[in-house]
Design a protein around this motif. Structure first.
Motif, mmCIF file in Angstrom:
data_model
loop_
_atom_site.group_PDB
_atom_site.id
_atom_site.type_symbol
_atom_site.label_atom_id
_atom_site.label_comp_id
_atom_site.label_asym_id
_atom_site.label_seq_id
_atom_site.Cartn_x
_atom_site.Cartn_y
_atom_site.Cartn_z
ATOM 1 N N PRO A 137 50.624 58.419 37.392
ATOM 2 C CA PRO A 137 50.991 57.397 38.375
ATOM 3 C C PRO A 137 52.067 56.446 37.884
ATOM 4 C CG PRO A 137 48.920 56.818 37.335
ATOM 5 C CD PRO A 137 49.306 58.168 36.799
ATOM 6 N N GLY A 138 52.415 56.519 36.583
ATOM 7 C CA GLY A 138 53.344 55.549 36.019
ATOM 8 C C GLY A 138 52.630 54.232 35.753
ATOM 9 N N ARG A 139 53.372 53.264 35.293
ATOM 10 C CA ARG A 139 52.797 51.941 35.039
ATOM 11 C C ARG A 139 52.879 51.135 36.326
ATOM 12 N NH1 ARG A 139 54.016 46.617 33.039
ATOM 13 N NH2 ARG A 139 52.388 45.914 31.581
ATOM 14 N N LEU A 140 51.742 50.968 36.973
ATOM 15 C CA LEU A 140 51.692 50.298 38.271
ATOM 16 C C LEU A 140 51.518 48.803 38.114
ATOM 17 C CD1 LEU A 140 49.357 52.767 40.211
ATOM 18 C CD2 LEU A 140 51.853 52.640 40.308
ATOM 19 N N ARG A 141 52.138 48.070 39.016
ATOM 20 C CA ARG A 141 51.902 46.626 39.135
ATOM 21 C C ARG A 141 50.780 46.445 40.153
ATOM 22 N NH1 ARG A 141 57.674 45.226 41.282
ATOM 23 N NH2 ARG A 141 57.011 47.038 42.489
ATOM 24 N N ILE A 142 49.638 46.001 39.664
ATOM 25 C CA ILE A 142 48.451 45.922 40.507
ATOM 26 C C ILE A 142 48.068 44.462 40.718
ATOM 27 C CG2 ILE A 142 46.019 46.560 40.716
ATOM 28 C CD1 ILE A 142 46.656 49.060 39.090
ATOM 29 N N GLY A 143 48.066 44.053 41.963
ATOM 30 C CA GLY A 143 47.610 42.719 42.315
ATOM 31 C C GLY A 143 46.109 42.703 42.504
ATOM 32 N N LEU A 144 45.465 41.658 42.052
ATOM 33 C CA LEU A 144 44.006 41.525 42.188
ATOM 34 C C LEU A 144 43.709 40.268 42.987
ATOM 35 C CD1 LEU A 144 41.389 41.875 39.323
ATOM 36 C CD2 LEU A 144 41.232 40.043 40.988
ATOM 37 N N THR A 145 42.876 40.398 43.992
ATOM 38 C CA THR A 145 42.465 39.226 44.751
ATOM 39 C C THR A 145 40.995 39.330 45.118
ATOM 40 O OG1 THR A 145 42.946 37.838 46.689
ATOM 41 C CG2 THR A 145 43.105 40.209 47.010
ATOM 42 N N LEU A 146 40.327 38.190 45.078
ATOM 43 C CA LEU A 146 38.925 38.100 45.499
ATOM 44 C C LEU A 146 38.770 37.239 46.740
ATOM 45 C CD1 LEU A 146 37.275 37.626 41.992
ATOM 46 C CD2 LEU A 146 37.285 39.704 43.366
ATOM 47 N N ARG A 147 39.828 36.565 47.140
ATOM 48 C CA ARG A 147 39.737 35.696 48.308
ATOM 49 C C ARG A 147 39.555 36.526 49.573
ATOM 50 N NH1 ARG A 147 42.503 34.278 52.601
ATOM 51 N NH2 ARG A 147 42.312 32.154 53.394
ATOM 52 N N ASN A 148 38.736 36.012 50.483
ATOM 53 C CA ASN A 148 38.646 36.643 51.796
ATOM 54 C C ASN A 148 38.773 35.572 52.876
ATOM 55 O OD1 ASN A 148 35.739 35.860 52.685
ATOM 56 N ND2 ASN A 148 35.403 36.787 50.672
ATOM 57 N N ALA A 149 39.299 35.983 54.015
ATOM 58 C CA ALA A 149 39.684 35.032 55.061
ATOM 59 C C ALA A 149 38.508 34.268 55.635
ATOM 60 C CB ALA A 149 40.431 35.764 56.183
ATOM 61 N N VAL A 150 37.283 34.838 55.562
ATOM 62 C CA VAL A 150 36.136 34.155 56.158
ATOM 63 C C VAL A 150 35.365 33.329 55.133
ATOM 64 C CG1 VAL A 150 35.918 35.918 57.932
ATOM 65 C CG2 VAL A 150 34.563 36.126 55.849
ATOM 66 N N GLY A 151 35.811 33.338 53.878
ATOM 67 C CA GLY A 151 35.133 32.555 52.853
ATOM 68 C C GLY A 151 33.759 33.075 52.499
ATOM 69 N N ALA A 152 33.521 34.374 52.671
ATOM 70 C CA ALA A 152 32.200 34.947 52.401
ATOM 71 C C ALA A 152 31.923 34.988 50.905
ATOM 72 C CB ALA A 152 32.116 36.351 52.985
ATOM 73 N N PRO A 153 30.701 34.656 50.492
ATOM 74 C CA PRO A 153 30.347 34.767 49.068
ATOM 75 C C PRO A 153 30.327 36.227 48.637
ATOM 76 C CG PRO A 153 28.403 34.265 50.380
ATOM 77 C CD PRO A 153 29.568 34.168 51.313
ATOM 78 N N ILE A 154 30.571 36.460 47.347
ATOM 79 C CA ILE A 154 30.655 37.820 46.813
ATOM 80 C C ILE A 154 29.506 38.034 45.832
ATOM 81 C CG2 ILE A 154 32.145 39.528 45.715
ATOM 82 C CD1 ILE A 154 34.506 37.668 46.355
ATOM 83 N N HIS A 155 28.778 39.110 46.028
ATOM 84 C CA HIS A 155 27.658 39.447 45.165
ATOM 85 C C HIS A 155 28.145 39.667 43.733
ATOM 86 C CE1 HIS A 155 24.271 41.790 43.545
ATOM 87 N NE2 HIS A 155 23.548 41.324 44.559
ATOM 88 N N PRO A 156 27.349 39.249 42.722
ATOM 89 C CA PRO A 156 27.774 39.425 41.328
ATOM 90 C C PRO A 156 28.132 40.867 40.970
ATOM 91 C CG PRO A 156 25.880 37.959 41.432
ATOM 92 C CD PRO A 156 26.090 38.474 42.821
ATOM 93 N N GLU A 157 27.447 41.854 41.558
ATOM 94 C CA GLU A 157 27.762 43.244 41.234
ATOM 95 C C GLU A 157 29.119 43.665 41.785
ATOM 96 O OE1 GLU A 157 26.346 45.227 39.089
ATOM 97 O OE2 GLU A 157 24.869 43.668 38.651
ATOM 98 N N CYS A 158 29.512 43.106 42.901
ATOM 99 C CA CYS A 158 30.846 43.396 43.446
ATOM 100 C C CYS A 158 31.918 42.742 42.587
ATOM 101 C CB CYS A 158 30.941 42.927 44.899
ATOM 102 S SG CYS A 158 29.812 43.794 46.015
ATOM 103 N N LEU A 159 31.643 41.535 42.115
ATOM 104 C CA LEU A 159 32.570 40.895 41.183
ATOM 105 C C LEU A 159 32.667 41.690 39.881
ATOM 106 C CD1 LEU A 159 31.487 37.153 41.637
ATOM 107 C CD2 LEU A 159 33.587 38.229 42.479
ATOM 108 N N ALA A 160 31.514 42.155 39.399
ATOM 109 C CA ALA A 160 31.500 42.932 38.158
ATOM 110 C C ALA A 160 32.275 44.233 38.326
ATOM 111 C CB ALA A 160 30.060 43.228 37.740
ATOM 112 N N ALA A 161 32.171 44.840 39.505
ATOM 113 C CA ALA A 161 32.887 46.094 39.759
ATOM 114 C C ALA A 161 34.392 45.885 39.691
ATOM 115 C CB ALA A 161 32.485 46.654 41.122
#
Length: 475
Positions: A252-276
């Motif tokens: 795939p080459g060296r990809l520039r990968i953006g990471l975001t956890l924000r969501n438009a509805v402000g929903a809380p994120i389960h610890p396992e989803c954060l860990a993933a």
């Protein structure tokens, strides 16, 4: 012992090509698995076993999956002479008088259809617990949902009934069950797969059809067999530069990968989803990619959920009334589940102006979303905000029939943006919770760039394999 259950569709097709097995042997083994597993899971709601055996005995088209068993979702996948209920009591006796173009391409690829899979009414919820067919259960924990709306397809594949199955995605309905059931699920770009001849409704531009698979190569090869516009297609995806099957294993080459956890509805994120997501970011960096936190926020996207739901409710009105005309039947409240009828009434109340404004805002979002890929090749984000929820989580209280709408928005705020923008997106099964529940992570690429997703997914599959993980009901 079943010698085929652990094989993906590509490996099964190779056995047929080499003459080591016959299509009928594959079909009979899959039927036996369905008969053994389905009473526990309720994934398959209509069978075509006699027709499948007859097709397996006859000369089949020589395609990439000749003789391989397959299941169609009981939504959109029209087959002439076979019921297509859309998971609804209103349409339980509806039988199309034609095959959809995508089904025609499935058959030309040599697949043998064994039946239809469970889906919620009209595919509206991220769980599969419709009144018509009853709840589908997650193979990893039968008290939990397999996700939706392609929950039956996911449960069938995760339990080993078939190596892959048709699925569709209008707001996450491929990626959500992929996350909940530990599968690979790719939603193609808008216009990549055909939706004709009948799917031209008010949210046609949100829906993508493809499959749920256990391996990346199955997904890529199937998309090679089905992609491309059909006659009169209103949207056409950019042409691929080479077969997607050739992207699997390509660097795939060296990809520039953006990471975001924000969501438009402000929903809380389960610890396992954060860990993933965190573990995936570390894995990506170890593979040589650049991972930087960023934001997919678009000015005004706080109201985007309302615009999406206005357009979605309008589509419910269009679907119900369109099906009513085809069946010469008038829709009444007793024909539908309370949530569906409440959403239908909400759609009626919005009016044409509200729908056109919502459509314009969603398309505006798509243009702004494209600019988020000017300095990023792929975005990494959660697929959902929690592992597979327990059955009944999305039930509608009698005094609040639209409550599942708000619960759904909190569960899957990350998926609809790829539908609204038309971008390809995938859920990859890279994490399991301590309780043994799969948790997918999502990647979104530029419009038309499935190739990058397949290259990246195959690299992740090689670095962090998942097909050895199987629920206890498997095989």
């Amino acid at each position: 012992m079943d010698p085929f259950v652990s094989l993906d569709a590509t490996a099964q097709a190779e056995l047929v090509r080499s003459g080591e097995v016959t299509p009928l042997e594959l079909v009979d083994a899959a039927i036996a698995r369905i008969e053994r597993c389905n009473p526990k899971l309720n994934a398959v709601v209509q069978t075509q076993f006699d027709t499948a055996r007859a097709r397996a005995k006859a000369p089949l088209p020589q395609g990439p999956f000749t003789g391989v068993p397959f299941l169609l979702k009981d939504l959109l996948a029209a087959q002439e002479g076979y019921p297509l209920s859309f998971g609804s009591r209103f349409t339980k006796d509806f039988s199309p008088n034609h095959d959809s173009e995508l089904v025609k391409r499935h058959l030309r690829a040599g697949l043998v259809v064994l039946g239809k899979t469970n889906t919620p009414e009209l595919g509206l919820l991220p769980t599969t617990e419709g009144a018509l067919h009853g709840p589908c259960r997650n193979p990893w924990d039968v008290t939990r949902s397999p996700g939706g709306s392609s929950g039956g397809a996911a449960a069938a594949v995760a339990s080993g009934m078939v190596p892959f199955a048709h699925a569709s995605d209008g707001g996450g309905s491929i990626r959500i069950p992929a996350s909940s059931c530990g599968l690979f699920g790719l939603k193609p770009s808008r216009g990549r797969n055909p939706t004709g001849p009948e799917l031209t409704d008010s949210v046609h531009w949100l829906v993508g059809e493809h499959a749920l698979t256990r391996t990346v190569r199955d997904s890529a090869t199937l998309l090679d067999a089905t992609e491309g516009p059909d006659l009169g297609a209103p949207y056409i995806a950019p042409p691929k530069t080479r077969p997607y099957s050739m992207e699997v294993g390509a660097p795939p080459g060296r990809l520039r990968i953006g990471l975001t956890l924000r969501n438009a509805v402000g929903a809380p994120i389960h610890p396992e989803c954060l860990a993933a997501v965190a573990a995936t970011a570390r894995l990506l960096e170890g593979l040589g990619h650049s991972v930087l936190e960023g934001s997919l926020q678009i000015p005004g996207d706080e109201e985007l959920g309302q615009h999406f739901m206005t357009a979605w409710a309008a589509s419910v009105v269009n679907s119900i009334e369109g099906l009513g005309r085809r069946m010469r039947r008038t829709p009444e409240p007793e024909h539908f589940e309370p949530f569906t009828w409440a959403l239908y009434q909400f759609g009626l109340s919005q009016g044409l102006t509200a729908y056109l404004h919502a459509q314009a805002e969603v398309l505006r979002f798509g243009r702004a979303f494209a600019r988020r890929f000017e300095d990023v090749d792929v975005w990494l984000l959660p697929t959902v905000t929690e592992p597979a929820p327990t059955l009944g989580t999305f039930a509608a209280p009698p005094d609040e029939p639209l409550a599942p709408l708000f619960r759904s928005a909190a569960f899957t705020p990350y998926c609809p943006m790829a539908n609204m923008a038309g971008n390809p997106a995938m859920s990859v099964p890279l994490h399991w919770s301590p309780e043994g529940l799969p948790v997918g992570v999502q990647f979104i690429a530029r419009f038309g760039d499935e190739a990058t997703l397949f290259r990246l997914a195959a690299q992740l599959e090689s670095a962090h394999p998942w097909t050895h993980r199987r629920p206890s009901v498997f095989g």
